[in-house]
Design a protein around this motif. Structure first.
Motif, PDB file in Angstrom:
ATOM      1  N   ALA A 140       0.798  -1.073   0.195  1.00  0.00           N
ATOM      2  CA  ALA A 140       0.072   0.086  -0.016  1.00  0.00           C
ATOM      3  C   ALA A 140       0.981   1.320  -0.046  1.00  0.00           C
ATOM      4  N   GLY A 193      -5.377   0.438   4.247  1.00  0.00           N
ATOM      5  CA  GLY A 193      -4.427  -0.365   3.456  1.00  0.00           C
ATOM      6  C   GLY A 193      -4.610  -1.376   2.712  1.00  0.00           C
ATOM      7  N   ALA A 196      -6.136  -0.357  -0.496  1.00  0.00           N
ATOM      8  CA  ALA A 196      -4.858   0.216  -1.429  1.00  0.00           C
ATOM      9  C   ALA A 196      -4.155  -0.887  -2.201  1.00  0.00           C
ATOM     10  N   ALA A 197      -3.642  -1.858  -1.205  1.00  0.00           N
ATOM     11  CA  ALA A 197      -2.790  -2.924  -1.636  1.00  0.00           C
ATOM     12  C   ALA A 197      -3.625  -3.703  -2.553  1.00  0.00           C
TER      13      ALA A 197
END
Length: 344
Positions: A140, A193, A196-197
């Protein structure tokens, strides 16, 4: 299993410190009635990961079923190391039901898959699946590249400059080769996170594959074992930056082993490792350290500035000699500076 049945092999790949060894420990503790064998490919000469796994050996995965290869990437030493090791595992008095391969954090998985086409073993084993671990927090944050902003600035300034870095290529090749991607350390990444990852991983996938979140290496083994992917027959669907090359090199990375005397304070060592990450772009530190007054050895595992440590076993009759493996991109390895920071 009959003698004619192929032994399934699961390849576990992922960037440095993504949690491959932790996942394999979980699989060893939850073998689902299978007799396992483990092949660990370390980058460097100190077998930290193999030693950790051997400490978890039991009847389902005895010590003789855990093999370490530290002579380089197994996809580069197929004839000398990989094939004989696989043949030795298959020749054990009690043949394993499933083999798990932990690649080094710098390995490209596709060249390894090609090794399964070698006549000596093709009729005896099959790649059940490729599992790629991605540290959700690191992905992320874009830390699979050393400095994403600087790389993007160079690309925008001059289209002739290759904006790919060695770290990003490793990450992308691992994702592209995977049958399942596990986002590890989900508890550290948080929901934002993880989202996003996941977006970054999806952008790198050449075909839709499951993406699962995982913490502390805990996941239902039924989700990742028994995939029957036959990945060695499916190479075209797993593109690589190195397609068309006869081989690949790991010259972009380097590893050094640092011998350490006993330390008095763990916090001082942690601060030194964090300083290496900040000042010298060190990617990974792992190994054992002796602490004054403590009968047990200290296991140290660091990814960048994130350092974990725990006392894992007594030194016993072994010499109280600390050793740390330090891994970074080749240009960032300065042995004298590393030794100075660590107090070696």
């Amino acid at each position: 299993m009959t003698d004619l049945a192929k032994i399934p092999v699961t390849v576990i790949t992922g960037f440095l410190g993504a949690g491959k060894t932790t996942l394999i420990r979980h699989l060893m503790q939850n073998p689902q009635g299978k007799r396992l064998a483990i092949l660990v490919n370390e980058f460097g000469t100190v077998g930290v990961d193999g030693d950790i796994l051997k400490s978890c050996a039991d009847d389902n995965c005895p010590v003789e079923n855990i093999v370490e290869l530290a002579n380089g990437c197994i996809c580069c030493t197929v004839a000398d190391d990989f094939i004989p090791t696989i043949e030795a595992l298959m020749a054990l008095p009690m043949r394993p039901d499933h083999i798990i391969i932990e690649t080094s954090g710098l390995a490209l998985p596709k060249p390894l898959l090609k090794a399964f086409d070698w006549p000596a073993i093709r009729s005896k084993i099959t790649v059940d699946g490729v599992i790629a671990l991605a540290d959700a927090e690191a992905v992320a944050a874009g830390r699979f590249a050393p400095d994403v902003a600087a790389v993007d600035a160079q690309r925008l300034a001059d289209d002739s400059i290759d904006h790919e870095t060695p770290l990003s290529e490793v990450f992308e090749d691992q994702i592209a080769c995977a049958d399942i991607v596990l986002m590890s350390k989900a508890d550290l990444a948080g929901e934002a996170g993880l989202a996003a990852a996941r977006a970054i991983i999806i952008a790198e996938q050449p075909r839709p594959t499951p993406i699962l979140a995982m913490s502390e290496g805990i996941i239902d083994p039924a989700l990742i074992l028994g995939l029957n992917a036959k990945a060695e027959d499916d190479l075209a669907a797993r593109p690589s930056h190195h397609d068309g090359h006869d081989d690949h090199e790991h010259d972009d990375f380097d590893t050094v082993v640092i011998d350490l005397p006993e330390i008095a304070e763990i916090e001082v060592l942690v601060a030194a490792i964090q300083r290496l990450a900040a000042e010298q772009n060190i990617l990974r530190v792992k190994g054992y350290v002796a602490v004054t007054g403590k009968p047990m050895r200290l296991l140290v595992q660091a990814v960048g500035a994130r350092v974990r440590h725990q006392f894992d076993r007594p030194w016993g009759a072994l010499p109280r000699k600390g050793q740390l493996v330090v891994i970074a991109e080749h240009d960032h390895i300065d042995l004298a500076a590393i030794r100075a920071v660590l107090g070696a």
